[in-house]
Structures are given as structure tokens and as C-alpha cells.
Design a protein around this motif. Structure first.
Motif, mmCIF file in Angstrom:
data_model
loop_
_atom_site.group_PDB
_atom_site.id
_atom_site.type_symbol
_atom_site.label_atom_id
_atom_site.label_comp_id
_atom_site.label_asym_id
_atom_site.label_seq_id
_atom_site.Cartn_x
_atom_site.Cartn_y
_atom_site.Cartn_z
ATOM 1 N N MET A 87 -9.435 -2.456 45.512
ATOM 2 C CA MET A 87 -8.970 -3.839 45.639
ATOM 3 C C MET A 87 -9.092 -4.376 47.070
ATOM 4 O O MET A 87 -9.548 -5.497 47.273
ATOM 5 N N THR A 88 -8.702 -3.607 48.050
ATOM 6 C CA THR A 88 -8.785 -4.130 49.425
ATOM 7 C C THR A 88 -10.230 -4.349 49.841
ATOM 8 O O THR A 88 -10.529 -5.300 50.567
ATOM 9 N N LEU A 89 -11.129 -3.502 49.368
ATOM 10 C CA LEU A 89 -12.554 -3.674 49.643
ATOM 11 C C LEU A 89 -13.086 -4.937 48.977
ATOM 12 O O LEU A 89 -13.837 -5.703 49.572
ATOM 13 N N ILE A 90 -12.661 -5.151 47.742
ATOM 14 C CA ILE A 90 -13.143 -6.290 46.956
ATOM 15 C C ILE A 90 -12.670 -7.616 47.539
ATOM 16 O O ILE A 90 -13.349 -8.634 47.414
ATOM 17 N N ASN A 91 -11.534 -7.602 48.206
ATOM 18 C CA ASN A 91 -11.015 -8.837 48.806
ATOM 19 C C ASN A 91 -12.009 -9.484 49.765
ATOM 20 O O ASN A 91 -11.998 -10.688 49.966
ATOM 21 N N ASP A 92 -12.884 -8.672 50.369
ATOM 22 C CA ASP A 92 -13.836 -9.193 51.354
ATOM 23 C C ASP A 92 -15.238 -9.417 50.798
ATOM 24 O O ASP A 92 -16.133 -9.840 51.531
#
Length: 196
Positions: A87-92
Motif C-alpha cells: 500500500m505505501t508503495l502504491i500511494n506513489d
């Protein structure tokens, strides 16, 4: 009422809750403040929620096999914290092709499709900015998302689909009955159940 075999498999499947069978009902205690209840009345099955003594009927199901699968998945979803490590990767991420690479690397290929209408998968259509699930009967269920959270919603839906498919395997759904009602078990449809 309900087979001992079902109760034993339910206890194995949801090992982190206390499950009690009484007369015509099964109760699953989440050890906090909710009791999930599957009750048989006059040939039909009802799922009820007891939240600190306030009991409410959630749904009615006529088919015993669907009632048992739905109850097991319903309780497991209620007591499971889904994990979304990307999820944190996908945020960018702003490009669907990069997202596809991450999803493929995480072995989600069997659970999603991009710009192709595929049954049994979470489908993403980049030109339409649309996410939907298409069940085995070719019914399409559009997923709601906030425009700035489209990739996050797509990813979370894929994780939930994969998880529920794994749960069906754990429940020994060998005849594929769950696949027939997967849109219902995923929460996208009410086919086979009547919600209150």
C-alpha cells in the motif's frame, strides 16, 4: 441442525474465536464485543449480530451450504485484519503498468486483469477509470473508489479476492460451490441471501 463436521471445520478455520453450538444455532465470540450467530428457523438460516446485548438480524439464507460458507467467511472477515504490504508503495504510483509489475511480482496474476474483461478477477479499465469484479456468470459489479485512491482500491480488492479464495480452499469447498457465489461471499452481491 448443523453437522458436527461443519462445526469442527469452522473451529479449525476460525481458530482465534470461541465457537459454541447450542440447539439450533452456532455462536462465534470475537472475544471483544461481538457475537456472530448462525441460527436455523423453519428451514431457513439467519445470521445475527449481538453487539453488547443488542441483537440485530443481518441476513436470511435459504440454502444450507451457502449459509454455512457465508457464515464462515462473514465471521472470518469480521475478525481478520487484512494486510496490504504494497500500500505505501502504491500511494506513489501513477502509471498502471508499474502497478501491474508490482502485482505480478507479488503473484497476484490470477486475481486481476487490466484493460481486459475477465471473469473471476478484479478488472481495471484505465481509459474508463473503472474497477469492477466480474463473476462466473458474467455479472459485473462496479467498485466504488475515490478518484485519488483508484490504485489503492484496486490493490485492496485483489488482496481480499485472493484471501477469500484461499479461505474457500481451507473450508474444503471441493465442489466449487463458493465459486458460484463468489460475488456474494466477496460482498459485491446479495445473490442467494436477503439482507435486512
Amino acid at each position: 441442525m448443523l453437522d458436527n463436521e461443519y462445526i469442527v471445520s469452522l473451529k479449525k478455520f476460525i481458530s482465534n474465536v470461541e465457537i459454541v453450538s447450542k440447539n439450533n444455532k452456532i455462536q462465534a465470540y470475537d472475544n471483544v464485543d461481538i457475537i456472530y450467530i448462525l441460527e436455523k428457523r423453519e428451514g431457513e438460516f439467519f445470521i445475527l449480530l449481538d453487539e453488547r446485548g443488542a441483537i440485530s438480524e443481518y441476513c436470511r439464507i435459504s440454502n444450507k451450504e451457502l449459509a454455512q460458507l457465508y457464515f464462515a467467511i462473514f465471521v472470518k472477515r469480521g475478525v481478520t485484519d487484512f494486510e496490504f504490504p504494497l500500500m505505501t508503495l502504491i500511494n506513489d504510483i501513477e502509471d498502471v503498468e508499474i502497478l501491474k509489475e508490482y502485482l505480478t511480482r507479488e503473484k497476484f496474476d490470477n486475481f486481476f486483469s487490466v484493460d481486459s474483461r475477465t471473469k473471476g478477477k478484479i478488472n481495471f479499465f484505465s481509459e474508463l477509470n473503472k474497477i469492477c469484479y466480474i463473476d462466473a456468470n458474467d455479472n459485473e459489479y462496479n467498485l466504488f473508489f475515490l478518484p485519488e485512491r483508484i490504485f489503492q482500491t484496486f490493490y485492496a480488492s485483489i488482496v481480499k479476492l485472493k484471501t477469500i479464495r484461499e479461505w474457500l480452499i481451507q473450508l474444503n469447498d471441493a465442489n466449487g460451490f463458493g465459486y458460484e457465489y463468489d460475488a456474494t461471499l466477496l460482498g459485491y452481491s446479495s445473490e442467494g441471501i436477503e439482507k435486512f
